[in-house]
Design a protein around this motif. Sequence first.
Motif, PDB file in Angstrom:
ATOM      1  N   GLN B  67     -44.010  16.655  14.559  1.00  0.00           N
ATOM      2  CA  GLN B  67     -43.634  15.243  14.465  1.00  0.00           C
ATOM      3  C   GLN B  67     -42.306  15.147  13.744  1.00  0.00           C
ATOM      4  N   PHE B  68     -41.336  14.557  14.444  1.00  0.00           N
ATOM      5  CA  PHE B  68     -39.976  14.605  13.928  1.00  0.00           C
ATOM      6  C   PHE B  68     -39.576  13.458  13.025  1.00  0.00           C
ATOM      7  N   ILE B  69     -40.141  12.297  13.246  1.00  0.00           N
ATOM      8  CA  ILE B  69     -39.662  11.153  12.481  1.00  0.00           C
ATOM      9  C   ILE B  69     -40.658  10.720  11.430  1.00  0.00           C
ATOM     10  N   LYS B  70     -41.879  10.591  11.845  1.00  0.00           N
ATOM     11  CA  LYS B  70     -42.886  10.097  10.909  1.00  0.00           C
ATOM     12  C   LYS B  70     -43.018  11.047   9.726  1.00  0.00           C
ATOM     13  N   GLY B  71     -42.741  10.567   8.552  1.00  0.00           N
ATOM     14  CA  GLY B  71     -42.917  11.371   7.362  1.00  0.00           C
ATOM     15  C   GLY B  71     -44.251  11.021   6.729  1.00  0.00           C
ATOM     16  N   ARG B  72     -44.781   9.902   7.136  1.00  0.00           N
ATOM     17  CA  ARG B  72     -46.084   9.474   6.617  1.00  0.00           C
ATOM     18  C   ARG B  72     -47.131  10.483   7.040  1.00  0.00           C
ATOM     19  N   SER B  73     -48.129  10.652   6.197  1.00  0.00           N
ATOM     20  CA  SER B  73     -49.156  11.603   6.591  1.00  0.00           C
ATOM     21  C   SER B  73     -50.518  10.912   6.587  1.00  0.00           C
ATOM     22  N   ASP B  74     -50.511   9.626   6.831  1.00  0.00           N
ATOM     23  CA  ASP B  74     -51.787   8.906   6.827  1.00  0.00           C
ATOM     24  C   ASP B  74     -52.113   8.344   8.206  1.00  0.00           C
ATOM     25  N   PHE B  80     -57.228  13.123  12.331  1.00  0.00           N
ATOM     26  CA  PHE B  80     -58.220  13.549  13.315  1.00  0.00           C
ATOM     27  C   PHE B  80     -57.963  14.968  13.819  1.00  0.00           C
ATOM     28  N   PHE B  81     -56.750  15.218  14.277  1.00  0.00           N
ATOM     29  CA  PHE B  81     -56.482  16.503  14.941  1.00  0.00           C
ATOM     30  C   PHE B  81     -56.397  17.673  13.956  1.00  0.00           C
ATOM     31  N   ARG B  82     -56.000  17.390  12.724  1.00  0.00           N
ATOM     32  CA  ARG B  82     -55.947  18.485  11.747  1.00  0.00           C
ATOM     33  C   ARG B  82     -57.323  19.098  11.517  1.00  0.00           C
ATOM     34  N   LYS B  83     -58.356  18.313  11.767  1.00  0.00           N
ATOM     35  CA  LYS B  83     -59.716  18.820  11.565  1.00  0.00           C
ATOM     36  C   LYS B  83     -60.200  19.684  12.729  1.00  0.00           C
ATOM     37  N   GLN B  84     -59.466  19.664  13.850  1.00  0.00           N
ATOM     38  CA  GLN B  84     -59.909  20.410  15.022  1.00  0.00           C
ATOM     39  C   GLN B  84     -59.440  21.865  14.949  1.00  0.00           C
ATOM     40  N   ASP B  85     -60.248  22.735  15.523  1.00  0.00           N
ATOM     41  CA  ASP B  85     -59.793  24.108  15.709  1.00  0.00           C
ATOM     42  C   ASP B  85     -58.697  24.088  16.767  1.00  0.00           C
ATOM     43  N   HIS B  90     -47.393  20.233  12.552  1.00  0.00           N
ATOM     44  CA  HIS B  90     -46.256  20.226  11.625  1.00  0.00           C
ATOM     45  C   HIS B  90     -45.661  18.824  11.511  1.00  0.00           C
ATOM     46  N   VAL B  91     -45.523  18.338  10.285  1.00  0.00           N
ATOM     47  CA  VAL B  91     -44.752  17.105  10.096  1.00  0.00           C
ATOM     48  C   VAL B  91     -43.374  17.527   9.622  1.00  0.00           C
ATOM     49  N   LEU B  92     -42.381  17.295  10.469  1.00  0.00           N
ATOM     50  CA  LEU B  92     -41.046  17.831  10.202  1.00  0.00           C
ATOM     51  C   LEU B  92     -40.075  16.750   9.737  1.00  0.00           C
ATOM     52  N   GLY B  93     -40.471  15.502   9.852  1.00  0.00           N
ATOM     53  CA  GLY B  93     -39.589  14.412   9.430  1.00  0.00           C
ATOM     54  C   GLY B  93     -39.808  14.089   7.969  1.00  0.00           C
ATOM     55  N   GLU B  94     -38.848  13.367   7.428  1.00  0.00           N
ATOM     56  CA  GLU B  94     -38.987  12.927   6.034  1.00  0.00           C
ATOM     57  C   GLU B  94     -39.050  11.413   6.001  1.00  0.00           C
ATOM     58  N   GLY B  95     -39.840  10.829   6.849  1.00  0.00           N
ATOM     59  CA  GLY B  95     -39.893   9.372   6.906  1.00  0.00           C
ATOM     60  C   GLY B  95     -38.874   8.873   7.892  1.00  0.00           C
ATOM     61  N   PHE B  96     -38.913   7.604   8.147  1.00  0.00           N
ATOM     62  CA  PHE B  96     -37.979   7.011   9.092  1.00  0.00           C
ATOM     63  C   PHE B  96     -36.566   7.165   8.569  1.00  0.00           C
ATOM     64  N   THR B  97     -35.660   7.406   9.488  1.00  0.00           N
ATOM     65  CA  THR B  97     -34.281   7.670   9.101  1.00  0.00           C
ATOM     66  C   THR B  97     -33.649   6.472   8.394  1.00  0.00           C
ATOM     67  N   VAL B 116     -38.847  25.652  13.244  1.00  0.00           N
ATOM     68  CA  VAL B 116     -40.308  25.744  13.348  1.00  0.00           C
ATOM     69  C   VAL B 116     -40.727  25.620  14.818  1.00  0.00           C
ATOM     70  N   VAL B 117     -40.089  24.693  15.532  1.00  0.00           N
ATOM     71  CA  VAL B 117     -40.397  24.507  16.955  1.00  0.00           C
ATOM     72  C   VAL B 117     -40.027  25.758  17.748  1.00  0.00           C
ATOM     73  N   GLN B 118     -38.915  26.350  17.413  1.00  0.00           N
ATOM     74  CA  GLN B 118     -38.485  27.562  18.122  1.00  0.00           C
ATOM     75  C   GLN B 118     -39.559  28.647  18.071  1.00  0.00           C
ATOM     76  N   GLU B 119     -40.184  28.777  16.922  1.00  0.00           N
ATOM     77  CA  GLU B 119     -41.277  29.767  16.832  1.00  0.00           C
ATOM     78  C   GLU B 119     -42.423  29.423  17.770  1.00  0.00           C
ATOM     79  N   MET B 120     -42.752  28.140  17.835  1.00  0.00           N
ATOM     80  CA  MET B 120     -43.842  27.734  18.738  1.00  0.00           C
ATOM     81  C   MET B 120     -43.455  27.986  20.194  1.00  0.00           C
ATOM     82  N   LEU B 121     -42.188  27.748  20.505  1.00  0.00           N
ATOM     83  CA  LEU B 121     -41.721  27.924  21.894  1.00  0.00           C
ATOM     84  C   LEU B 121     -41.630  29.401  22.284  1.00  0.00           C
TER      85      LEU B 121
END
Lengths: 201, 201
Positions: B67-74, B80-85, B90-97, B116-121
């Motif tokens: 997630q590139f923009i949202k810095g919020r983690s709520d 929901f998805f963090r609880k899934q296997d 990754h939250v990569l943003g620091e809040g709205f620009t 970080v994305v490059q590693e995933m790719l």
Amino acid sequence: MTDSGRAERYRTRMQRKKEVIDEAIARADREQGLLLILTGNGKGKSSSAFGMMARALGHGMRVGVAQFIKGRSDTGEEAFFRKQDQVVWHVLGEGFTWDTQNLERDTETAQRGWAVVQEMLRDPSLDLIVLDELTYPLKFGWLDLTVVLNDLKNRPAMQHVVITGRGAPEALCEAADTVTEMTDVKHAYRAGVQAQKGIDL
Amino acid sequence: MTDSGRAERYRTRMQRKKEVIDEAIARADREQGLLLILTGNGKGKSSSAFGMMARALGHGMRVGVAQFIKGRSDTGEEAFFRKQDQVVWHVLGEGFTWDTQNLERDTETAQRGWAVVQEMLRDPSLDLIVLDELTYPLKFGWLDLTVVLNDLKNRPAMQHVVITGRGAPEALCEAADTVTEMTDVKHAYRAGVQAQKGIDL
């Protein structure tokens, strides 16, 4: 422009943006159950509804789903969400209508399905209801739009409802709080790529 | 028209529809990792990506999210998805620009994020990657589009990538297999309803 000039212009632009957004947030102060329509010919209608469902579950909300057309029970979304707590999942369709080719039977199936939805629309413990592909039973005349609109109107005040499907009737869009139209700009399917697991199924 | 006339016309119409659809299915016979863009000003871009994610998880696939923009983690989706296997988040943003208002810092944050994305790719064990709101770092010039396009092109052949955000650059749309534009026909927010948990957050 100098670097500090660029940086300053950027700061001013973002400051202005922040003011506009903060104002809009201050203006939007009501809370209510929303009726959302996701329509259009593009990809992403049902998946968007299922994404909101994930959001709702993340907030500990209870979610009910009714799928009107898909009679298949091997979709990824169904396999995934049926395993979650807080989810009630109904498959109300008997496969695609172009497979059954029987009007009377399709009408009966849809009306039996709507009775199930009516129960969900009376249950305030359900925070979000997804009516996936509901537009088709409306379009083909299997369900009476007046009945559907009336049941939606009388649901619990804080209950959100998301309806997906192509060609949402105008009266339904008028009754909705938010209507999004998905348009295909380009689609892999038309370029000969088959429906892909995890993307389309 | 008589009832049997209606039923017959219905049968013929559905039969024709079935033929068209069966033909299209037969034509679409390739399997490949898709690049999908969900863009436009309407609601449903990120939620659609998260819905595909649910689908993919239902098929036992592994999914990476950035997630590139949202810095919020709520947000509900993250909770929901963090609880899934099978999910890497990754939250990569620091809040709205428009909150940071600092070009240099925003650029650094985005570039660290892209690494970080490059590693995933490069990781073929990830079947689907969601790059949420990637269009903004591109639009604001924090990331180099040529680098991004090149990394996308060199990803594993069966890996799907979904990119969301307003104003997707043309070259990105050209590189994509499927591009959907979401258009707001009507939005509750403009009628004074605040962002609702489970729907917008």
